[in-house]
Design a protein around this motif. Structure first.
Motif, PDB file in Angstrom:
ATOM      1  N   TYR A 250       0.828  -1.215   0.000  1.00  0.00           N
ATOM      2  CA  TYR A 250       0.000   0.000   0.000  1.00  0.00           C
ATOM      3  C   TYR A 250       0.856   1.256   0.000  1.00  0.00           C
ATOM      4  N   ASP A 251       1.895   1.264   0.811  1.00  0.00           N
ATOM      5  CA  ASP A 251       2.737   2.459   0.934  1.00  0.00           C
ATOM      6  C   ASP A 251       3.480   2.783  -0.357  1.00  0.00           C
ATOM      7  N   SER A 252       3.582   1.808  -1.256  1.00  0.00           N
ATOM      8  CA  SER A 252       4.305   2.018  -2.512  1.00  0.00           C
ATOM      9  C   SER A 252       3.391   2.262  -3.703  1.00  0.00           C
ATOM     10  N   LEU A 253       2.069   2.263  -3.487  1.00  0.00           N
ATOM     11  CA  LEU A 253       1.138   2.421  -4.604  1.00  0.00           C
ATOM     12  C   LEU A 253       1.160   3.843  -5.162  1.00  0.00           C
ATOM     13  N   ALA A 254       1.121   3.919  -6.478  1.00  0.00           N
ATOM     14  CA  ALA A 254       0.861   5.209  -7.116  1.00  0.00           C
ATOM     15  C   ALA A 254      -0.610   5.548  -6.915  1.00  0.00           C
ATOM     16  N   ASN A 255      -0.949   6.813  -7.006  1.00  0.00           N
ATOM     17  CA  ASN A 255      -2.328   7.238  -6.759  1.00  0.00           C
ATOM     18  C   ASN A 255      -3.328   6.555  -7.677  1.00  0.00           C
ATOM     19  N   GLU A 256      -2.912   6.203  -8.877  1.00  0.00           N
ATOM     20  CA  GLU A 256      -3.845   5.573  -9.816  1.00  0.00           C
ATOM     21  C   GLU A 256      -4.355   4.233  -9.300  1.00  0.00           C
ATOM     22  N   SER A 257      -3.572   3.544  -8.459  1.00  0.00           N
ATOM     23  CA  SER A 257      -4.008   2.279  -7.883  1.00  0.00           C
ATOM     24  C   SER A 257      -4.469   2.425  -6.443  1.00  0.00           C
ATOM     25  N   LYS A 258      -4.561   3.669  -5.983  1.00  0.00           N
ATOM     26  CA  LYS A 258      -4.952   3.917  -4.597  1.00  0.00           C
ATOM     27  C   LYS A 258      -6.242   4.724  -4.491  1.00  0.00           C
ATOM     28  N   ILE A 259      -6.402   5.731  -5.331  1.00  0.00           N
ATOM     29  CA  ILE A 259      -7.536   6.649  -5.241  1.00  0.00           C
ATOM     30  C   ILE A 259      -8.468   6.444  -6.437  1.00  0.00           C
ATOM     31  N   ALA A 260      -9.759   6.266  -6.156  1.00  0.00           N
ATOM     32  CA  ALA A 260     -10.747   6.080  -7.219  1.00  0.00           C
ATOM     33  C   ALA A 260     -11.004   7.386  -7.955  1.00  0.00           C
ATOM     34  N   ALA A 261     -11.705   7.292  -9.086  1.00  0.00           N
ATOM     35  CA  ALA A 261     -11.968   8.473  -9.909  1.00  0.00           C
ATOM     36  C   ALA A 261     -12.787   9.514  -9.164  1.00  0.00           C
ATOM     37  N   ASP A 262     -13.601   9.072  -8.211  1.00  0.00           N
ATOM     38  CA  ASP A 262     -14.418  10.022  -7.444  1.00  0.00           C
ATOM     39  C   ASP A 262     -13.703  10.537  -6.195  1.00  0.00           C
ATOM     40  N   GLY A 263     -12.434  10.207  -6.054  1.00  0.00           N
ATOM     41  CA  GLY A 263     -11.653  10.716  -4.936  1.00  0.00           C
ATOM     42  C   GLY A 263     -11.609   9.822  -3.716  1.00  0.00           C
ATOM     43  N   ARG A 264     -12.374   8.738  -3.709  1.00  0.00           N
ATOM     44  CA  ARG A 264     -12.365   7.840  -2.564  1.00  0.00           C
ATOM     45  C   ARG A 264     -11.104   6.973  -2.549  1.00  0.00           C
ATOM     46  N   ASN A 265     -10.608   6.694  -1.350  1.00  0.00           N
ATOM     47  CA  ASN A 265      -9.529   5.729  -1.211  1.00  0.00           C
ATOM     48  C   ASN A 265     -10.118   4.332  -1.428  1.00  0.00           C
ATOM     49  N   MET A 266      -9.530   3.572  -2.331  1.00  0.00           N
ATOM     50  CA  MET A 266     -10.062   2.253  -2.670  1.00  0.00           C
ATOM     51  C   MET A 266      -9.701   1.191  -1.633  1.00  0.00           C
ATOM     52  N   SER A 279      -0.347  -4.761   9.817  1.00  0.00           N
ATOM     53  CA  SER A 279      -1.237  -3.839   9.100  1.00  0.00           C
ATOM     54  C   SER A 279      -1.407  -4.306   7.661  1.00  0.00           C
ATOM     55  N   ILE A 280      -2.652  -4.481   7.261  1.00  0.00           N
ATOM     56  CA  ILE A 280      -2.955  -4.872   5.889  1.00  0.00           C
ATOM     57  C   ILE A 280      -4.116  -4.017   5.391  1.00  0.00           C
ATOM     58  N   TYR A 281      -4.405  -4.130   4.097  1.00  0.00           N
ATOM     59  CA  TYR A 281      -5.474  -3.352   3.484  1.00  0.00           C
ATOM     60  C   TYR A 281      -6.312  -4.270   2.600  1.00  0.00           C
ATOM     61  N   ARG A 282      -7.606  -3.953   2.519  1.00  0.00           N
ATOM     62  CA  ARG A 282      -8.510  -4.725   1.674  1.00  0.00           C
ATOM     63  C   ARG A 282      -9.307  -3.785   0.787  1.00  0.00           C
ATOM     64  N   SER A 283      -9.815  -4.361  -0.308  1.00  0.00           N
ATOM     65  CA  SER A 283     -10.599  -3.558  -1.250  1.00  0.00           C
ATOM     66  C   SER A 283     -11.658  -4.417  -1.916  1.00  0.00           C
ATOM     67  N   ASN A 284     -12.834  -3.828  -2.135  1.00  0.00           N
ATOM     68  CA  ASN A 284     -13.852  -4.483  -2.963  1.00  0.00           C
ATOM     69  C   ASN A 284     -14.098  -3.690  -4.250  1.00  0.00           C
ATOM     70  N   PHE A 285     -13.172  -2.791  -4.586  1.00  0.00           N
ATOM     71  CA  PHE A 285     -13.257  -2.043  -5.838  1.00  0.00           C
ATOM     72  C   PHE A 285     -12.855  -2.929  -7.001  1.00  0.00           C
ATOM     73  N   TRP A 286     -13.306  -2.533  -8.180  1.00  0.00           N
ATOM     74  CA  TRP A 286     -12.853  -3.198  -9.418  1.00  0.00           C
ATOM     75  C   TRP A 286     -12.457  -2.146 -10.428  1.00  0.00           C
ATOM     76  N   TRP A 287     -11.685  -2.591 -11.410  1.00  0.00           N
ATOM     77  CA  TRP A 287     -11.150  -1.693 -12.460  1.00  0.00           C
ATOM     78  C   TRP A 287     -11.497  -2.323 -13.796  1.00  0.00           C
ATOM     79  N   PRO A 288     -12.382  -1.699 -14.580  1.00  0.00           N
ATOM     80  CA  PRO A 288     -12.798  -2.296 -15.855  1.00  0.00           C
ATOM     81  C   PRO A 288     -11.625  -2.509 -16.816  1.00  0.00           C
ATOM     82  N   LEU A 289     -11.728  -3.554 -17.603  1.00  0.00           N
ATOM     83  CA  LEU A 289     -10.734  -3.807 -18.639  1.00  0.00           C
ATOM     84  C   LEU A 289     -10.926  -2.831 -19.799  1.00  0.00           C
TER      85      LEU A 289
END
Length: 289
Positions: A250-266, A279-289
């Motif tokens: 998580y600490d190494s993610l670029a914003n494109e893989s961290k912040i959604a288009a609407d500004g929410r943290n994924m 410390s771990i992180y989880r997500s239920n977001f998806w990224w369309p192909l």
């Protein structure tokens, strides 16, 4: 009880006197059969395997293994720094290894035991194939190297400056593929089926020590390091959030893989109690192909 060795039936008793080749007695035991053999060496074919009733052969195998194990612990390691993901020919079966900093991703089909136990084999095979096909193609498309398939899951390794961002992006796109590509195709083919595909992806990053294990003709790379171990364990967590990553990722993610288009943290921060409150992180977001 009789035991089938390629068409021949051996009773659980002494072999016929005509089969006796010597005075020495050897015993061959297995889980489902027990048979006294009154010969120093008897061979019975079973498929491509042989049952050898010979003390000499057992001694030879023991001597070989003792020498090989001793060499494994005694020989010096030849270790190089890797700049690419190793493959089978990169290292030998000796104490030879490659070290590299890498990110490991495991994509795992959840509840596969229930799938296999409760559905037709061909249906289960189709689910396996669809999940692994989509996962593998997305992995390759986003810079991952597939290193192993293990039943219902695939392992991949990422290197380079954007290894964590690319791995996270892969996971979010696998989530989309499962929800909006595989599940609709399954429902279209089997409209009465109640099966719902669930999965988890685990990702961690660390230094890795890559060696080769096994024997000639049956060998594979082993990936020693936290990333390989933790990424696999993350796949056992709740699939209601299909993507799980460590804090190091998580600490190494670029914003494109961290912040959604609407500004929410994924990503949602969690504590992994079973792993010393990591410390771990989880997500239920998806990224369309």
């Amino acid at each position: 009880m009789a035991t089938d060795f390629g068409g021949e039936h051996l009773p659980r008793a002494r072999l016929r006197q005509g089969q006796q080749l010597g005075e020495a007695t050897e015993k061959a035991e297995a889980r489902n059969y027990s048979c006294e053999l009154t010969c120093p060496l008897v061979q019975k074919r079973r498929s491509n395997l042989y049952v050898f009733c010979s003390g000499d052969l057992a001694v030879a195998l023991k001597d070989d293994l003792q020498a090989e194990v001793k060499a494994i612990f005694k020989d010096q390691w030849a270790t190089g720094q890797g700049t690419a993901v190793p493959h089978e020919d990169s290292v030998t079966l000796g104490n030879d290894a490659v070290q590299l900093n890498a990110t490991v991703l495991y994509a795992d089909l959840s509840e596969s035991t229930g799938l296999v136990d409760n559905y037709r084999p061909v249906f289960a095979a189709e689910v396996y194939k669809a999940f692994l096909r989509c996962s593998a193609k997305i992995i390759r498309n986003f810079g991952g190297t597939i290193t192993a398939y293990d039943g219902d899951r695939v392992m991949a390794v990422y290197i380079g400056d954007y290894k964590n961002t690319n791995a996270a992006k892969t996971a979010l796109k696998i989530n989309w593929a499962c929800k909006y590509l595989i599940q609709p195709a399954l429902k279209a083919q089997y409209p009465n089926s109640t099966y719902v595909l669930n999965h988890t992806v685990g990702i961690d990053t660390s230094a890795l020590h890559v060696a080769q294990a096994g024997i000639r003709g049956a060998r594979d790379l082993v990936w020693i390091g936290r990333a390989a171990n933790w990424a696999a364990k993350l796949c056992a967590l709740d699939h209601s959030h299909p993507t799980w990553i460590t804090k190091a990722v998580y600490d190494s993610l670029a914003n494109e893989s961290k912040i959604a288009a609407d500004g929410r943290n994924m990503w949602e921060s969690m504590t992994w109690n079973k792993m010393n409150n990591a410390s771990i992180y989880r997500s239920n977001f998806w990224w369309p192909l």
